[in-house]
Write an enzyme that holds these catalytic residues in place. Structure first.
Site, PDB file in Angstrom:
ATOM      1  N   HIS A 171      49.179  54.489  34.978  1.00 36.68           N
ATOM      2  CA  HIS A 171      48.558  54.028  36.208  1.00 36.68           C
ATOM      3  C   HIS A 171      47.342  54.887  36.549  1.00 36.68           C
ATOM      4  CE1 HIS A 171      52.416  51.818  37.764  1.00 36.68           C
ATOM      5  NE2 HIS A 171      52.010  51.413  36.577  1.00 36.68           N
ATOM      6  N   GLU A 201      46.472  56.694  39.176  1.00 36.72           N
ATOM      7  CA  GLU A 201      46.682  58.032  39.718  1.00 36.72           C
ATOM      8  C   GLU A 201      46.983  59.042  38.614  1.00 36.72           C
ATOM      9  OE1 GLU A 201      48.554  55.104  42.742  1.00 36.72           O
ATOM     10  OE2 GLU A 201      48.127  55.214  40.599  1.00 36.72           O
ATOM     11  N   CYS A 224      54.455  56.448  40.974  1.00 37.90           N
ATOM     12  CA  CYS A 224      53.212  57.207  41.130  1.00 37.90           C
ATOM     13  C   CYS A 224      53.296  58.185  42.297  1.00 37.90           C
ATOM     14  CB  CYS A 224      52.036  56.258  41.314  1.00 37.90           C
ATOM     15  SG  CYS A 224      51.523  55.446  39.785  1.00 37.90           S
ATOM     16  N   ALA A 245      30.167  23.387  36.994  1.00 36.24           N
ATOM     17  CA  ALA A 245      28.711  23.312  36.896  1.00 36.24           C
ATOM     18  C   ALA A 245      28.272  21.860  37.031  1.00 36.24           C
ATOM     19  CB  ALA A 245      28.235  23.891  35.559  1.00 36.24           C
ATOM     20  N   THR A 254      38.983  17.714  28.999  1.00 34.94           N
ATOM     21  CA  THR A 254      37.925  18.680  28.681  1.00 34.94           C
ATOM     22  C   THR A 254      38.081  19.178  27.253  1.00 34.94           C
ATOM     23  OG1 THR A 254      37.745  19.376  30.988  1.00 34.94           O
ATOM     24  CG2 THR A 254      36.920  20.898  29.327  1.00 34.94           C
ATOM     25  N   ARG A 313      32.573  35.908  25.023  1.00 38.72           N
ATOM     26  CA  ARG A 313      31.635  36.224  23.950  1.00 38.72           C
ATOM     27  C   ARG A 313      30.413  36.914  24.565  1.00 38.72           C
ATOM     28  NH1 ARG A 313      33.486  31.209  23.199  1.00 38.72           N
ATOM     29  NH2 ARG A 313      31.557  30.109  23.741  1.00 38.72           N
ATOM     30  N   GLU A 322      38.387  26.072  34.506  1.00 37.84           N
ATOM     31  CA  GLU A 322      37.051  25.628  34.087  1.00 37.84           C
ATOM     32  C   GLU A 322      36.911  24.116  33.973  1.00 37.84           C
ATOM     33  OE1 GLU A 322      34.546  27.620  31.449  1.00 37.84           O
ATOM     34  OE2 GLU A 322      35.762  29.424  31.301  1.00 37.84           O
ATOM     35  N   GLY A 349      38.773  19.882  33.843  1.00 40.13           N
ATOM     36  CA  GLY A 349      37.678  19.083  34.357  1.00 40.13           C
ATOM     37  C   GLY A 349      37.904  18.628  35.790  1.00 40.13           C
TER      38      GLY A 349
END
Length: 381
Positions: free
Chosen positions: A60, A62, A94, A164, A206, A217, A306, A308
């Site tokens: 973790h 910390e 932690c 988009a 899609t 990428r 993403e 459709g």
């Protein structure tokens, strides 16, 4: 040791939150936390140790910060973007590491909604005589840990929808052929969004029309790829689809109907694809809520949706989308494309559904608009 002035408190916490962003998308099922150890050195407050949750979720933040600070952590101040854990999981709590390091003061951006932690970590620190301050930049921290918060509070991953649109407000051409809408700068930012997600989700339409790879990428990117997730009730995904052929390089999951023929499932599994049967809606689509709940149980905290259009609207109607990224491009489609004006219809739907715009900016000639539904980010009572 003098008290930290307020402007430095905010500055150090902002740095801790930003540090946590570095490994977002790499720490599943844990949140990516940022931690700073600071102390006064020759009259100046300086960072003597810093850490981020390691890829895979451990160590973790910390623990990593204390390893760098060493003995300088004793009597120092810790800034952490999320309440330190107080329970034994695959590693010790932690809070025990904080106490053992000799930290004198802790600034925690916000409490952890995990019922094994919520308030208990900070309580244990106070019981040990450590001064605790919280919340500090709580709203910023909640969004930085949105996947963790939504997964624990709503039993599903945080869902970011990206779409988009053409100049006419369409998502695709009339002939259903793949069309390049966004510019190269936007494309790079989409890959950045993928890198922040545990999984990238699309519908079968899609996949069939675009045959996308759905990987990150980017130059220099050498980290774990997000899982590719497909809603494909009838398992129409071909065995030569790119997501199938690359299943050894990036995890691929397909949600199908429980009635999918066993031989088809077996063929897909033989390619290294995980096939998961899901209940169906009355419209013969994958039950979105059931699928997201399954992903949550599997440890997925954040999903980039993403496409459709059918899946996007289904998720909006089911109220399981937390953030929407709309990219308006100057690209014009022949005949206006399929369903011109869809963008305006979706914006109207979002306005009515509790979304509000939080940001907008240009990437060359593409306009990015961010819509958020803030009421989802709430800690348990």
């Amino acid at each position: 040791m003098t008290d930290l002035p307020p402007h430095l408190v905010h500055s150090f916490m902002n740095a801790a939150i930003n540090l946590g962003w570095q490994n977002v998308g790499q720490t599943m099922p844990n949140p990516s936390v940022g931690a700073l150890v600071v102390r006064e050195v020759e009259g100046q407050w300086r960072v003597v140790g810093q850490g981020t949750t390691s890829p895979g979720g451990r160590p973790h933040a910390e623990v990593n910060a204390f390893a760098q600070a060493g003995e300088l952590a004793r009597g120092a101040t810790l800034f952490v973007s999320l309440e330190p854990c107080a329970h034994f999981g695959k590693s010790p709590p932690c809070v025990d590491a904080v106490i053992a390091a000799g930290i004198a003061t802790v600034y925690a951006a916000c409490e952890d909604p995990n019922p094994h932690v919520f308030g208990q970590g900070l309580g244990k620190l106070r019981a040990a005589g450590i001064t605790v301050h919280t919340p500090v930049l709580g709203d910023e921290a909640m969004w930085a840990h949105a996947g963790h918060v939504v997964r624990l509070c709503l039993k599903r991953p945080f869902v970011r929808l990206k779409l988009a649109f053409s100049k006419e407000g369409s998502l695709s051409s009339r002939n259903k052929q793949p069309v390049k809408l966004t510019n190269a700068i936007s494309d790079a930012h989409v890959h950045r969004l993928r890198s922040l997600a545990d999984g990238v989700l699309i519908g079968s339409e899609t996949l069939l029309f675009d045959d996308p790879l759905l990987t990150v990428r980017l130059n220099g990117y050498a980290r774990q790829q997000p899982a590719r997730i497909i809603f494909d009730s009838n398992l129409r995904t071909p065995l030569n689809a790119r997501v199938v052929k690359s299943a050894e390089d990036a995890k691929t999951i397909i949600f199908v109907s429980a009635r999918t023929p066993a031989d088809a499932v077996a063929q897909m599994q033989a390619q290294g694809v995980e096939v998961i049967p899901m209940p169906m809606t009355s419209h013969h689509h994958i039950d979105v809520k059931a699928a997201l709940e399954t992903l949550s149980v599997m440890g997925y905290s954040s999903i980039l949706l993403e496409g459709g259009a059918i899946l996007a609207q289904a998720c909006l109607l089911e109220n399981v989308v937390d953030e929407v990224v709309l990219i308006s491009t100057p690209t014009s489609l022949e005949g206006g494309g399929e369903r011109p004006g869809l963008q305006k219809a979706l914006e109207k739907q979002m306005s009515a559904g509790g979304f509000e715009t939080s940001d907008d900016y240009y990437l060359d000639q593409d306009v990015w608009t961010i819509w958020r539904r803030k009421d989802h980010l709430c800690l348990p009572a």
